[in-house]
Design an enzyme around this catalytic site. Structure first.
Site, short mmCIF file in Angstrom:
data_model
loop_
_atom_site.label_atom_id
_atom_site.label_comp_id
_atom_site.label_asym_id
_atom_site.label_seq_id
_atom_site.Cartn_x
_atom_site.Cartn_y
_atom_site.Cartn_z
N HIS A 71 -2.64 12.74 1.60
CA HIS A 71 -3.18 11.95 2.71
C HIS A 71 -4.54 12.52 3.12
CE1 HIS A 71 0.68 9.93 4.11
NE2 HIS A 71 1.20 10.93 3.42
N ASP A 111 -4.14 3.60 3.25
CA ASP A 111 -2.74 3.57 3.67
C ASP A 111 -2.48 2.26 4.41
OD1 ASP A 111 -0.43 6.02 4.23
OD2 ASP A 111 -0.25 4.12 5.32
N ILE A 112 -1.34 1.65 4.10
CA ILE A 112 -1.00 0.35 4.69
C ILE A 112 -0.70 0.46 6.19
CG2 ILE A 112 1.52 0.32 4.32
CD1 ILE A 112 1.10 -2.42 2.92
N HIS A 172 1.31 12.15 -3.31
CA HIS A 172 0.13 11.54 -2.69
C HIS A 172 -0.45 12.50 -1.67
CE1 HIS A 172 3.84 10.21 -0.74
NE2 HIS A 172 3.19 10.23 0.41
N GLU A 206 8.26 9.97 2.08
CA GLU A 206 8.99 8.70 1.94
C GLU A 206 8.77 8.05 0.59
OE1 GLU A 206 8.05 6.31 5.35
OE2 GLU A 206 9.35 7.52 6.65
N VAL A 207 7.61 8.28 -0.01
CA VAL A 207 7.34 7.70 -1.33
C VAL A 207 7.36 8.84 -2.35
CG1 VAL A 207 5.70 6.45 -2.78
CG2 VAL A 207 5.96 5.82 -0.36
P1 AMP Z 1 4.81 9.91 3.01
O1 AMP Z 1 5.61 9.80 4.27
O2 AMP Z 1 3.96 11.15 2.94
O3 AMP Z 1 5.66 9.71 1.76
O4 AMP Z 1 3.75 8.75 3.07
C1 AMP Z 1 3.89 7.52 2.44
C2 AMP Z 1 2.74 6.67 2.92
O5 AMP Z 1 2.60 5.58 2.04
C3 AMP Z 1 2.94 6.11 4.32
O6 AMP Z 1 1.87 6.54 5.16
C4 AMP Z 1 2.93 4.59 4.10
O7 AMP Z 1 2.29 3.90 5.14
C5 AMP Z 1 2.18 4.47 2.78
N1 AMP Z 1 2.48 3.29 1.99
C6 AMP Z 1 3.71 2.85 1.62
N2 AMP Z 1 3.59 1.74 0.87
C7 AMP Z 1 2.27 1.49 0.75
C8 AMP Z 1 1.49 0.49 0.08
N3 AMP Z 1 2.09 -0.51 -0.60
N4 AMP Z 1 0.15 0.52 0.19
C9 AMP Z 1 -0.45 1.50 0.89
N5 AMP Z 1 0.21 2.48 1.52
C10 AMP Z 1 1.55 2.47 1.46
#
Ligand code: AMP
Ligand code: ZN
Length: 115
Positions: A101, A29-30, A99, A94-95
């Protein structure tokens, strides 16, 4: 498709990849919330857990198995860790590409509380 995780799968966006097979990829995770914070994702674009179909059951099981294997490799299994799916707006997702975690490497406080 304008999905950041699909771009990582296609290697159009860089990521620190820790695992990859035909159906699944995992990367750091970034913005880590703990010493270990890895996202395990299916290569198939499924927006959220609410979109899973019967045909995805094996894939989703494998996602959890890959998380377990990565945790073993990183030697955090004895002390434990968290696995988390956020789902849509109220879940804080958010994405919009499923995914899982994998969060660990330190004791983790609860992020939800009794109401
Ligand atoms: P969520 O809130 O469960 O959708 O988590 C999305 C996660 O994706 C967050 O923890 C972000 O930090 C992570 N994230 C977003 N863009 C990237 C990226 N380009 N590379 C790695 N992690 C990312
Ligand atoms: Zn995607």
């Amino acid at each position: 498709m304008d999905c950041i995780f699909c771009k990582i799968i296609k290697k159009e966006v860089p990521a620190d990849i820790v695992y990859e097979d035909e159906k699944i990829i995992a990367f750091k995770d970034i913005k880590p919330m703990a010493p270990v914070h890895i996202l395990i994702i299916p290569k198939k674009h499924i927006p959220a857990i609410t979109d899973i179909k019967e045909e995805d059951v094996e894939l989703m099981g494998r996602l959890i198995f890959v998380a377990k294997k990565i945790a073993d490799d990183l030697t955090i299994s004895k002390q434990g860790y968290k696995l988390l799916f956020r789902v849509k707006e109220h879940g804080g997702q958010e994405v919009n590409h499923i995914h899982l975690h994998l969060i660990g490497g330190a004791p983790l406080f609860e992020d939800i509380h009794p109401i």
